[in-house]
Structure formats: C-alpha cells, structure tokens
Design a protein around this motif. Sequence first.
Motif, short mmCIF file in Angstrom:
data_model
loop_
_atom_site.label_atom_id
_atom_site.label_comp_id
_atom_site.label_asym_id
_atom_site.label_seq_id
_atom_site.Cartn_x
_atom_site.Cartn_y
_atom_site.Cartn_z
N TYR A 131 0.86 -1.19 0.00
CA TYR A 131 0.00 0.00 0.00
C TYR A 131 0.89 1.23 0.00
O TYR A 131 1.67 1.46 0.92
N ASP A 132 0.78 2.04 -1.05
CA ASP A 132 1.69 3.17 -1.28
C ASP A 132 0.92 4.47 -1.17
O ASP A 132 0.05 4.77 -2.00
N ARG A 133 1.25 5.27 -0.15
CA ARG A 133 0.60 6.57 0.06
C ARG A 133 1.39 7.71 -0.56
O ARG A 133 1.00 8.87 -0.41
N ARG A 134 2.47 7.43 -1.26
CA ARG A 134 3.36 8.49 -1.74
C ARG A 134 2.95 9.03 -3.10
O ARG A 134 3.65 9.87 -3.67
N GLU A 135 1.83 8.59 -3.64
CA GLU A 135 1.40 9.04 -4.96
C GLU A 135 1.16 10.55 -4.95
O GLU A 135 0.53 11.10 -4.05
N ALA A 178 -7.81 1.63 3.82
CA ALA A 178 -6.82 0.86 3.06
C ALA A 178 -7.28 -0.58 2.93
O ALA A 178 -7.73 -1.19 3.91
N ARG A 203 -4.02 10.29 -3.99
CA ARG A 203 -4.84 9.10 -3.82
C ARG A 203 -3.93 7.88 -3.74
O ARG A 203 -3.24 7.56 -4.71
N PRO A 204 -3.92 7.17 -2.60
CA PRO A 204 -3.02 6.02 -2.46
C PRO A 204 -3.33 4.92 -3.47
O PRO A 204 -4.45 4.83 -3.99
N ALA A 242 4.88 6.25 4.71
CA ALA A 242 4.13 7.33 4.08
C ALA A 242 5.05 8.35 3.41
O ALA A 242 4.68 8.98 2.42
#
Length: 308
Positions: free
Chosen positions: A152-156, A224, A160-161, A249
């Motif tokens: 799960y990548d929140r760095r976009e 998530a 929007r993850p 994050a």
Amino acid sequence: MLSNFWRRRRLLGSFLVAAFSLYICWAIYALAYTSYLAENPLPEIVVEPPLAKYARVNSRLSINPDSAAKANANIKKASPQQERKKSMFHLDVRNPPSLPDGHVSLNVPHNELRKVPWCDKIDLSSPISAQELRFLSIHPNDKDVLTYSAYYDRREKSGRPVVRAVGIALAGRANGLLCQLWYRRYADVMAAVPASVEVVPEGNGRRYDSVLLSCENRAPDGEAPYAVSFARSACAQPNGIHSVRPLPAEPVGNGRIAVCVTPLNLHYDKVDELVQTFELNRLFGADWFFVYNHTTSERMTKMLANEQ
C-alpha cells in the motif's frame, strides 16, 4: 602470334609494376609506424587478478595506470567523514523464509465474513487467508500473469493512495486486468478497479517480463484494503490472494543510498560479476545492498556469507 606475345608481356609488366608499388607503400608505412612507436610507446596494460579478496573490477577489464594516476591527481582529498562513509559496506542477504504451504492468516474471523453485495449471480465472500512469497496465477488455467507480493503506497503525487503489486507477465498479457481490492469496513466489501501496468525493463529477451501493477484505492473514507487479488472480470472467484503491506508514508531521507540487487536464482555462480556490481555501486555512493538469495552456487554462498 607475335602481337599476342607482346600483349602478354605488357600485361605482365603492368602487374609487376603494380606489385612493386604496393611493396614500396607498405615499406614506407612500416618505417613510419616504427618511428611513431619509438617516440610514443604503448602504455603498459595491467589486468587485476579476479577476486583478489574483493577485486575492484572484473578480471576481463584492463586498466591504464598512467591514466589512473592523472585522474587521482585531479581528485580533491576527501574529508574524514567522506572517507568513513565511503568505507561503509553493508550486505543484507535475505533468504526466502520457508512456510508450510505459503498461507498466512488475514485476521478475518469467520463470523465477520461478508459477501460482495453487487455480485448477484456469484457467491463471492471476503478472503480470510492469503499466500505469500509465491508466484500466484490469476486463474488455475491462466499462467500468463503471476503476482508475487502487494504493498500500500501513500506516496502518490495525486494524493490518492494505490496498491502496487510485483509480478511477471507474458508480453501484453497483463493488459485489461482488474484489481479486486478487499476491505473490512467498506459497504461494497470489494472494489474492482482497472490495473495500471508498468513493464520493468529487465526482461532481457526472456519469456516473462517483470511488471508493476498499480490499483487506485477508491474507498470513499480512504480505508486501506487488507488484501488484493487480480482477475479478468469483476466478480471472478479470486485464485491468488495477497495481503497488502503498508509502505512508509514518506520517503526515508537520511542521505544514504541502498541498492536492491536482482534476485539470485538458477544456482547463480558469477562471483566476479556480483563483486563488480558491488564495487561499481560503491563508487557511486551506495553503502547498503539487499540481496535476495533464492539459489546460488556453493562458492557464491560462501562469498556472500563471508562478506555479510
């Protein structure tokens, strides 16, 4: 008869004159090249022995010591802090843990199983277990796409993850895939979103390409997903299910560089090639290496254990 005789003599004479001219040209060139070498001798070529306790370069490379000396003379002396950092070398060898059957619990009690409400004709329930550290197919009869793990990548940058899955696929066969994102609280239980496919340029002409599959999280409250599967249709029964692991994050900004080495498999035995990879990346500033060791030769295993 007489005319043919003189014609042949003239042809023979022309051939001898041409051959003599070529000989004179070759002799002049040889003398000139010999004089040039006398004034400009060739530099000595030094080849380092392979693996002389962490050889700096592969033994196939040649080094001109004169050029190296001139280059070193133009480099400013490094500070003690820089020298200390340059001398750091961390090798983290990771062997895949052995699991009985690859299954891990997703911590979903049986009494909390929920059915997908919008799949009317198919009894589709939330998964309670997943498989890890194995290539999983999207269908028992479909080996065109195999996924390995999900994060799960929140760095976009869009805010929007996304869920990113690592896998391999035949050329073009990952297109059109759907991500089945599974939730604990979301009323729809599962969201089917198109998978964005990114081909990693490491195929090297082999049958399968490395791919990254990205799935946008569309849960209204930002929940998530706890698991993800892939399918050709939204309500298809999932075959391979991955737990979704969270990534940090924010990027880790400590000024250090780590290198993830391509996983070693097929009893990999090119010790000198791996040493060259380490040393070249150290010259670029890397000080930490992650090596995923699946199957290597005996001498490669000893080298990794020795340097770790």
